[in-house]
Design a protein around this motif. Structure first.
Motif, PDB file in Angstrom:
ATOM      1  N   GLN A   1       1.911   6.753  -6.796  1.00 15.39           N
ATOM      2  CA  GLN A   1       0.807   7.606  -7.226  1.00 15.39           C
ATOM      3  C   GLN A   1       1.083   9.078  -6.914  1.00 15.39           C
ATOM      4  O   GLN A   1       0.746   9.970  -7.704  1.00 15.39           O
ATOM      5  CB  GLN A   1      -0.493   7.163  -6.548  1.00 15.39           C
ATOM      6  CG  GLN A   1      -0.982   5.796  -6.986  1.00 15.39           C
ATOM      7  CD  GLN A   1      -1.181   5.701  -8.478  1.00 15.39           C
ATOM      8  OE1 GLN A   1      -1.975   6.439  -9.062  1.00 15.39           O
ATOM      9  NE2 GLN A   1      -0.440   4.806  -9.113  1.00 15.39           N
ATOM     10  N   ILE A   2       1.700   9.333  -5.781  1.00 13.07           N
ATOM     11  CA  ILE A   2       2.045  10.709  -5.411  1.00 13.07           C
ATOM     12  C   ILE A   2       3.092  11.261  -6.370  1.00 13.07           C
ATOM     13  O   ILE A   2       3.026  12.423  -6.793  1.00 13.07           O
ATOM     14  CB  ILE A   2       2.540  10.755  -3.950  1.00 13.07           C
ATOM     15  CG1 ILE A   2       1.367  10.498  -2.991  1.00 13.07           C
ATOM     16  CG2 ILE A   2       3.193  12.084  -3.628  1.00 13.07           C
ATOM     17  CD1 ILE A   2       1.786  10.186  -1.575  1.00 13.07           C
TER      18      ILE A   2
ATOM     19  N   LYS B   1       0.833  -1.210   0.000  1.00 12.57           N
ATOM     20  CA  LYS B   1       0.000   0.000   0.000  1.00 12.57           C
ATOM     21  C   LYS B   1       0.865   1.257   0.000  1.00 12.57           C
ATOM     22  O   LYS B   1       0.634   2.179  -0.798  1.00 12.57           O
ATOM     23  CB  LYS B   1      -0.909  -0.007   1.231  1.00 12.57           C
ATOM     24  CG  LYS B   1      -1.769   1.246   1.359  1.00 12.57           C
ATOM     25  CD  LYS B   1      -2.656   1.181   2.594  1.00 12.57           C
ATOM     26  CE  LYS B   1      -3.493   2.452   2.723  1.00 12.57           C
ATOM     27  NZ  LYS B   1      -4.379   2.411   3.908  1.00 12.57           N
ATOM     28  N   LEU B   2       1.863   1.300   0.870  1.00 12.52           N
ATOM     29  CA  LEU B   2       2.728   2.481   0.944  1.00 12.52           C
ATOM     30  C   LEU B   2       3.520   2.668  -0.343  1.00 12.52           C
ATOM     31  O   LEU B   2       3.703   3.796  -0.820  1.00 12.52           O
ATOM     32  CB  LEU B   2       3.675   2.360   2.144  1.00 12.52           C
ATOM     33  CG  LEU B   2       3.004   2.385   3.527  1.00 12.52           C
ATOM     34  CD1 LEU B   2       4.032   2.192   4.625  1.00 12.52           C
ATOM     35  CD2 LEU B   2       2.244   3.694   3.740  1.00 12.52           C
ATOM     36  N   ARG B   3       3.971   1.554  -0.912  1.00 10.55           N
ATOM     37  CA  ARG B   3       4.724   1.653  -2.168  1.00 10.55           C
ATOM     38  C   ARG B   3       3.828   2.122  -3.300  1.00 10.55           C
ATOM     39  O   ARG B   3       4.234   2.951  -4.129  1.00 10.55           O
ATOM     40  CB  ARG B   3       5.326   0.286  -2.501  1.00 10.55           C
ATOM     41  CG  ARG B   3       6.272   0.306  -3.698  1.00 10.55           C
ATOM     42  CD  ARG B   3       6.832  -1.074  -3.961  1.00 10.55           C
ATOM     43  NE  ARG B   3       7.634  -1.091  -5.166  1.00 10.55           N
ATOM     44  CZ  ARG B   3       8.063  -2.187  -5.774  1.00 10.55           C
ATOM     45  NH1 ARG B   3       7.769  -3.373  -5.254  1.00 10.55           N
ATOM     46  NH2 ARG B   3       8.773  -2.128  -6.883  1.00 10.55           N
TER      47      ARG B   3
ATOM     48  N   ALA C   1      -2.842  14.322  -5.394  1.00  8.96           N
ATOM     49  CA  ALA C   1      -1.757  14.080  -4.437  1.00  8.96           C
ATOM     50  C   ALA C   1      -2.274  14.154  -3.001  1.00  8.96           C
ATOM     51  O   ALA C   1      -1.900  13.336  -2.149  1.00  8.96           O
ATOM     52  CB  ALA C   1      -0.638  15.102  -4.650  1.00  8.96           C
ATOM     53  N   CYS C   2      -3.156  15.122  -2.734  1.00 11.68           N
ATOM     54  CA  CYS C   2      -3.747  15.240  -1.395  1.00 11.68           C
ATOM     55  C   CYS C   2      -4.549  13.997  -1.044  1.00 11.68           C
ATOM     56  O   CYS C   2      -4.437  13.456   0.074  1.00 11.68           O
ATOM     57  CB  CYS C   2      -4.641  16.485  -1.333  1.00 11.68           C
ATOM     58  SG  CYS C   2      -5.574  16.642   0.199  1.00 11.68           S
ATOM     59  N   LYS C   3      -5.336  13.488  -1.984  1.00 10.47           N
ATOM     60  CA  LYS C   3      -6.135  12.285  -1.729  1.00 10.47           C
ATOM     61  C   LYS C   3      -5.241  11.079  -1.458  1.00 10.47           C
ATOM     62  O   LYS C   3      -5.543  10.255  -0.586  1.00 10.47           O
ATOM     63  CB  LYS C   3      -7.038  11.998  -2.926  1.00 10.47           C
ATOM     64  CG  LYS C   3      -8.141  13.022  -3.138  1.00 10.47           C
ATOM     65  CD  LYS C   3      -8.947  12.692  -4.378  1.00 10.47           C
ATOM     66  CE  LYS C   3     -10.036  13.716  -4.634  1.00 10.47           C
ATOM     67  NZ  LYS C   3     -10.783  13.419  -5.881  1.00 10.47           N
ATOM     68  N   HIS C   4      -4.139  10.980  -2.189  1.00 12.68           N
ATOM     69  CA  HIS C   4      -3.219   9.857  -1.980  1.00 12.68           C
ATOM     70  C   HIS C   4      -2.564   9.947  -0.602  1.00 12.68           C
ATOM     71  O   HIS C   4      -2.409   8.927   0.083  1.00 12.68           O
ATOM     72  CB  HIS C   4      -2.154   9.839  -3.071  1.00 12.68           C
ATOM     73  CG  HIS C   4      -2.704   9.616  -4.451  1.00 12.68           C
ATOM     74  ND1 HIS C   4      -3.758   8.770  -4.689  1.00 12.68           N
ATOM     75  CD2 HIS C   4      -2.343  10.135  -5.655  1.00 12.68           C
ATOM     76  CE1 HIS C   4      -4.033   8.776  -5.995  1.00 12.68           C
ATOM     77  NE2 HIS C   4      -3.189   9.590  -6.592  1.00 12.68           N
ATOM     78  N   TYR C   5      -2.197  11.145  -0.191  1.00 11.55           N
ATOM     79  CA  TYR C   5      -1.602  11.311   1.154  1.00 11.55           C
ATOM     80  C   TYR C   5      -2.630  10.980   2.233  1.00 11.55           C
ATOM     81  O   TYR C   5      -2.264  10.458   3.299  1.00 11.55           O
ATOM     82  CB  TYR C   5      -1.088  12.735   1.335  1.00 11.55           C
ATOM     83  CG  TYR C   5       0.346  12.924   0.867  1.00 11.55           C
ATOM     84  CD1 TYR C   5       1.391  12.224   1.475  1.00 11.55           C
ATOM     85  CD2 TYR C   5       0.660  13.799  -0.171  1.00 11.55           C
ATOM     86  CE1 TYR C   5       2.699  12.395   1.058  1.00 11.55           C
ATOM     87  CE2 TYR C   5       1.979  13.972  -0.605  1.00 11.55           C
ATOM     88  CZ  TYR C   5       2.983  13.263   0.014  1.00 11.55           C
ATOM     89  OH  TYR C   5       4.285  13.419  -0.398  1.00 11.55           O
TER      90      TYR C   5
END
Length: 491
Positions: free
Chosen positions: A255-256, A248-250, A268-272
């Motif tokens: 995606q970011i 998940k983190l990878r 990017a905000c949604k991914h964070y």
């Protein structure tokens, strides 16, 4: 090609194999060709009799004695020859390929290793029953190309695999393959291909699962064991409930990176925010603060629209923002309808913002877009101020507007024009009079609708007044008659 794993053998050659295999191994130490020839005769008999166990045993013995003799070219020849035998059993080929793959770590040099990998890729090409083995061998080839510095070749080799269609591969391994494909595309600056490949991964796979009791875990373990017993040879093994936090983190890190490259700040905000919803991040104060900061930064950088405004207010209500008080204060400024002058914002928050890798006041060699994001933040502050002015003013002189926005006339006109084009605000500039009007001009239909509504309300009021007047008149007529009747009764 036959090779049904469940076909009953016509004859069992296990006893012959117990006798011939040791003799062949001993003979191969002196003469490799004679040892292989001795096994080849047994292989033909067992293959024609559909004796899977003996055929698999003979094939693996042949490749093993070739490996022990150190004759890698002869090993390649035997692998290709044995796989092309008429009526060769599928499971026997699979077993042979798996054994040869285990030899890769013992190969003396890279050139020989590449030759074995190419042999395995040739043998497994177009054969569904060894698709997983082909994928793993291809990944090994890609790793070699990458270690040699040829990123483009490594990407081309690995991206030819369509692992999402492999039915016999576990979901975790599929995800690892696709993440590696995306990583190679990013390293080789193939951003379009990276975006296409990343969409093959379903984010539902990374969803947090509720914690289970020991009884539930034990029950699921027994169910997996039962499923494993009933599993066919071409079916994927039952997937254990493993932790996919690392994947998940990878995935969201990639995606970011893609969102930053395309300046898609809202994405990017949604991914964070998805990274924030991870147990390992929540339990690590340093990671938590860093991710909270970036959630705030990228929602502020995102262009204003309904979705951005809604998400902005949701983020503002997050109690965890107290971990980053300075960033929380900046976020709050965007949620209230008050002017915030850019010089004051820069003086108060500029040094803090540039201490991160997201912003930079000067062009940065490490991240060229850091300075671009700093300029974008200034633009968002100015756009916020324009919306505030449009909310409180219907008309304002151009000079006063420039003073409120801390901009020159050219910049002020540019920002107003951009926001009008995006339909964020309504404005008209009267250049000769040097006046900006934010009053929305209503069309004939709107004026007529308002007039009709007003007339309807007026008629309703008149009707109400008429009813009240009739009521009063009726009450006035009733009261005198009551008095006369009372007088007569007294008389």
């Amino acid at each position: 090609m036959s090779g049904d794993a469940f076909t009953k053998p016509e004859k069992d050659f296990s006893k012959e194999a117990d006798k011939i295999i040791p003799e062949a191994e001993s003979l191969a130490k002196k003469n490799l060709q004679q040892g292989v020839d001795k096994l080849t005769a047994l292989e033909k008999q067992s293959r024609q009799s559909s004796d899977l166990a003996t055929t698999s045993r003979v094939l693996t013995t042949i490749v093993t004695i070739c490996k022990n003799a150190g004759d890698w070219s002869f090993l390649n020849e035997q692998v290709i020859l044995l796989s092309k035998k008429h009526g060769q059993l599928k499971q026997a080929i699979t077993k042979m390929v798996q054994v040869v793959m285990s030899f890769l770590d013992d190969v003396p040099n890279t050139e020989t290793k590449l030759s074995i990998i190419e042999t395995l890729r040739t043998v497994t090409e177009g054969r569904i029953f060894v698709e997983v083995e082909r994928a793993r061998v291809t990944r090994a080839l890609s790793d070699i190309k990458k270690s040699q510095g040829d990123i483009n070749a490594a990407r081309d080799v690995l991206c030819e695999l369509q692992v999402e269609t492999f039915g016999s591969m576990t979901r975790r391994e599929k995800t690892e393959f696709i993440l590696e494909q995306v990583s190679l595309c990013i390293e080789s600056d193939d951003w379009t291909q990276a975006g296409i490949l990343s969409r093959k991964i379903s984010t539902r796979y990374f969803a947090r699962k509720p914690k289970k009791t020991p009884e539930q875990l034990e029950k699921e373990k027994k169910e997996r064991e039962e499923a494993e017993k009933k599993r066919g040879p071409d079916e994927a093994p039952p997937e254990p409930e493993d932790d996919v936090t690392d994947l998940k983190l990878r995935y969201y890190e990639q995606q970011i990176t893609l969102a930053k490259h395309d300046d898609k700040y809202l994405d990017a905000c949604k991914h964070y925010r998805q990274v924030l919803d991870t147990e390992s991040v929540e339990n690590n104060p340093e990671q938590l603060q860093a991710v909270l900061q970036r959630v705030i930064y990228f929602i502020l950088l995102a262009p204003y629209d309904n979705e951005q405004s809604d998400l902005l207010h949701k983020i503002n209500l997050d109690a965890r923002n107290s971990e980053v008080p300075k960033d929380q204060a900046l976020l709050k400024q965007f949620t209230i309808s008050e002017l915030m002058r850019w010089p004051m914002v820069e003086e108060r928050f500029g040094k803090h913002l540039c201490s991160t890798d997201v912003f930079s006041q000067t062009p940065d060699t490490k991240d060229p877009k850091a300075n671009t994001r700093y300029e974008a933040l200034r633009q968002r502050v100015i756009e916020h101020n324009v919306r505030v002015v449009a909310k409180y003013y219907t008309r304002i002189t151009f000079g006063r507007l420039c003073e409120l926005l801390d901009l020159s006339e050219e910049e002020t006109e540019k920002y107003i024009s951009d926001l009008v084009t995006k339909k964020t605000v309504y404005a008209r500039i009267d250049r000769p009079a040097r006046v900006v009007s934010f009053e929305v001009k209503r069309g004939p239909d709107e004026v007529l609708d308002e007039w009709s509504s007003s007339m309807r309300g007026l008629l309703q009021l008149l009707e109400r007044v008429g009813h009240l007047m009739q009521r009063e008149e009726m009450m006035a007529r009733i009261q005198p008659s009551e008095k006369k009747e009372a007088g007569k009764s007294k008389a």
